[in-house]
Write an enzyme that holds these catalytic residues in place. Sequence first.
Site, mmCIF file in Angstrom:
data_model
loop_
_atom_site.group_PDB
_atom_site.id
_atom_site.type_symbol
_atom_site.label_atom_id
_atom_site.label_comp_id
_atom_site.label_asym_id
_atom_site.label_seq_id
_atom_site.Cartn_x
_atom_site.Cartn_y
_atom_site.Cartn_z
ATOM 1 N N TRP A 45 0.801 -1.235 0.000
ATOM 2 C CA TRP A 45 0.000 0.000 0.000
ATOM 3 C C TRP A 45 0.836 1.290 0.000
ATOM 4 O O TRP A 45 1.786 1.415 0.765
ATOM 5 C CB TRP A 45 -0.885 0.019 1.252
ATOM 6 N N MET A 46 0.389 2.254 -0.820
ATOM 7 C CA MET A 46 1.009 3.580 -0.809
ATOM 8 C C MET A 46 -0.074 4.656 -0.828
ATOM 9 O O MET A 46 -1.060 4.526 -1.549
ATOM 10 C CB MET A 46 1.900 3.735 -2.048
ATOM 11 N N ASN A 47 0.101 5.732 -0.021
ATOM 12 C CA ASN A 47 -0.679 6.943 -0.271
ATOM 13 C C ASN A 47 0.251 8.141 -0.420
ATOM 14 O O ASN A 47 1.199 8.031 -1.211
ATOM 15 C CB ASN A 47 -1.870 7.126 0.685
ATOM 16 N N ASP A 48 0.010 9.233 0.244
ATOM 17 C CA ASP A 48 0.650 10.529 -0.077
ATOM 18 C C ASP A 48 2.146 10.516 -0.402
ATOM 19 O O ASP A 48 2.932 9.850 0.283
ATOM 20 C CB ASP A 48 0.555 11.489 1.121
ATOM 21 N N TRP A 72 -4.457 0.563 3.855
ATOM 22 C CA TRP A 72 -3.793 1.487 4.785
ATOM 23 C C TRP A 72 -3.551 0.792 6.115
ATOM 24 O O TRP A 72 -4.409 0.038 6.591
ATOM 25 C CB TRP A 72 -4.690 2.722 4.963
ATOM 26 N N ASP A 179 0.939 16.995 8.760
ATOM 27 C CA ASP A 179 1.447 17.181 7.401
ATOM 28 C C ASP A 179 2.310 18.442 7.254
ATOM 29 O O ASP A 179 2.058 19.289 6.385
ATOM 30 C CB ASP A 179 0.283 17.188 6.386
ATOM 31 N N GLU A 230 -5.715 19.019 4.781
ATOM 32 C CA GLU A 230 -4.532 18.161 4.912
ATOM 33 C C GLU A 230 -3.439 18.622 3.938
ATOM 34 O O GLU A 230 -3.702 19.375 2.994
ATOM 35 C CB GLU A 230 -4.887 16.708 4.574
HETATM 36 C C1 FRU Z 1 -3.760 12.462 3.486
HETATM 37 C C2 FRU Z 1 -3.503 11.892 4.869
HETATM 38 C C3 FRU Z 1 -2.615 12.822 5.662
HETATM 39 C C4 FRU Z 1 -1.965 11.907 6.654
HETATM 40 C C5 FRU Z 1 -1.777 10.650 5.845
HETATM 41 C C6 FRU Z 1 -1.905 9.378 6.624
HETATM 42 O O1 FRU Z 1 -4.044 11.533 2.530
HETATM 43 O O2 FRU Z 1 -4.716 11.649 5.533
HETATM 44 O O3 FRU Z 1 -3.313 13.905 6.240
HETATM 45 O O4 FRU Z 1 -0.769 12.415 7.140
HETATM 46 O O5 FRU Z 1 -2.758 10.677 4.822
HETATM 47 O O6 FRU Z 1 -1.531 8.283 5.861
#
Ligand code: FRU
Length: 504
Positions: A45-48, A72, A179, A230
């Site tokens: 998994w990857m996000n930001d 997540w 953030d 965010e």
């Molecule tokens: C945005 C967010 C950030 C937080 C991160 C957690 O997508 O919700 O605000 O730091 O993802 O993974």
Amino acid sequence: MNIKQGLLIGCCLLSALYLKGQDKVTEAYKEPFRPQVHFSPAKKWMNDPNGMVFYKGVYHLFFQYYPNGTKWGPMHWGHAESSDMIHWRQMPVALYPDSLGYIFSGSAVVDEHNTSGFGKNGQVPLVAIFCQHDPKGEKAGKDNFQTESIAYSLDEGKTWTKYPGNPVLKNPGIRDFRDPKVMWYAPENKWVMTLATKDRITFFSSPNLKDWNKESEFGKDKGGHGGVWECPDLFPLQLDGKTYWVLLVSVNPGGPNGGSGTQYFIGDFDGKTFTAINTETKWIDYGPDDYAGVTWSNTGKRKIFLGWMSNWIYAAQVPTEKWRNAMTVPRELSLKQINGVIFLSSKPVMELRHIALKSVSTATAKDTALMPVFSSLPDQYILKFNTDKINDYSIILSNDVGEKLVIGYDKSKNKYYIDRTKSGKIDFNPEFAGIFFAPRLSSAQASNLELIVDASSIELFADNGLSVISSIFFPNKPYNHLRFQNNKVMTIKNKEVFPLKSIW
Ligand code: FRU
């Protein structure tokens, strides 16, 4: 066997293992839907995007990463490196959760003057500033479970040491306090942190990245507030010799086409306070799939943006198996003035040319109602064209099982759009299928369009990047046909398809 022979066999074994590992990585990038010209992690998994910093010829991309699952989970900072922002090499995980919590989003800077004192023997430290999210505090119903911490690297981003004095910024009792995006504010020789604090941005400053003072707040009653704020970013850009400050703020939900989206404000920043010129909500990308994007630090006047190409509505349900979610292509930002209003425009970075092959068609379609142009298509490509007037048109990407993605301009609405209602797999979430519109902002009487098409994504840049739509899709078979549809009033000119070489 003598020592020499032993060493030789050892070396052979090691290189065989290494090559096998490499094979595995290359194999991973051949899975269905796997982006070929965008960064995605080899697995999980990857996000930001996080900690984006350019140093000694290397673009670093850190990212919210859960190495143990495809949904997540406890957040780490994954890491990838590139010399051109196009070809990526995934590196070992950079930051692991600890007793202060998970490693949430944040930024990284080059501490040129060693203000932090982390540098030893003239070595310039890279310093990462990130949110730590304490899941225990959250569970216990506390409201101060997010704090800001720092870590430094003395080996050009390869390994990181957390500062023993963490957290460097405690939480005053705001549940969403995260953030941090940090930049050097040269006029006052200080660092400025732009922090998302629930429904507003709070600015802090510091001489050394360790001691932070609150400067001001912005945005409580400005811009879009459909959800929590965010992943902000603050940076200067020039227009006609004048400096403006751009403040990016991601909001989730409340995006322009549902779910996650990134708005921006243009204004002035005096080292303490940000003042917006105009507070009408503007979006850097109107598509559903560009979130939490920020810019690279230490790239001089060039401001290069990269976003997470997904949406919190369905990011954990998209039909990929071993990995989840990719980044957008890097985009160079600039300001443009249209009828007295200043907008941010985004264009794919010119480094994309590194992988572009010679264009396969420059044919001009003249007064043709429905014209099949390309019967077979490259796997991933850039499509460019321009029109001599402003009128309806559409581009249909389709496959042999009747699925299609429609891209176009609707004159009655004065909007560009991407329609993924019949694009293939759409049932994994009821909100995935949809038609996503972006207003046409340009007032010119002719237009141009650039599309970047990859295995499971399309990014639309119209009128030199003034209107942008990013959208992912999951066809059961790759789209192998492309046709244009337009009426006789208008000519679609200079059509060019540039096949793109896979970056893996
Ligand atoms: C945005 C967010 C950030 C937080 C991160 C957690 O997508 O919700 O605000 O730091 O993802 O993974």
